[in-house]
Design an enzyme around this catalytic site. Sequence first.
Site, PDB file in Angstrom:
ATOM      1  N   ALA A  40       1.812   5.369  -9.160  1.00  0.00           N
ATOM      2  CA  ALA A  40       2.490   6.392  -8.365  1.00  0.00           C
ATOM      3  C   ALA A  40       1.849   6.619  -7.000  1.00  0.00           C
ATOM      4  CB  ALA A  40       2.539   7.705  -9.136  1.00  0.00           C
ATOM      5  N   ASP A  41       0.824   5.840  -6.666  1.00  0.00           N
ATOM      6  CA  ASP A  41       0.150   6.008  -5.379  1.00  0.00           C
ATOM      7  C   ASP A  41      -0.183   4.646  -4.771  1.00  0.00           C
ATOM      8  OD1 ASP A  41      -0.926   7.430  -3.275  1.00  0.00           O
ATOM      9  OD2 ASP A  41      -2.873   7.721  -4.242  1.00  0.00           O
TER      10      ASP A  41
END
Length: 188
Positions: A40-41
């Site tokens: 997610a990053d």
Amino acid sequence: GVRIDDLEGLDAAGIDRVALARLGADIVLTMVFDNRFFHADPHQGNVFYLPDNRLGFIDFGMVGRLPEQRRYEVAELLHGLVDRNAGMVAGVLLGWSSDTEGDDAALRDEIERFVDEYHGVPLKQLDFGAMLADMVGILREHGLALPPDLALMFKAFITLEGLGSQLDPDFDIAAEAAPFLKQVLVAH
């Protein structure tokens, strides 16, 4: 490996940045839509080009999961945005907010204006991140919140588009995502 934002290092290694942008998009879209478990990053410090045309991701401190039903809803929403189908976009957003007491007609009108604003913009000129941010703004304006499980996914998409644009100014996240979206929609 070579950090994905080290453009001089990538160029010195003879790496095709356009192909690399597509590879990165394919990997992240596969994580989201096929595996339903994703990094997610994926910012530039967390992604490295590796020999043999591979990418390495580090720092999995922020990950997201996408249940099957939500996967379909996201595919439907993004397909509606890409195809500029206001009814499809409104239907998904209203479905996510069905437990609220907001004005569905006003929200639907606002979504239709939003989709019309992007109508006719060539995909290569479409700022997907800005479009998602505008959509979240509409939700907030109507007292609605993006479901928590989607906030991380949208963040990953926005980061991915930025990385892709850095590698290839003509990078088109919408075009890269289209085959994944159609696959999800057809399979449902």
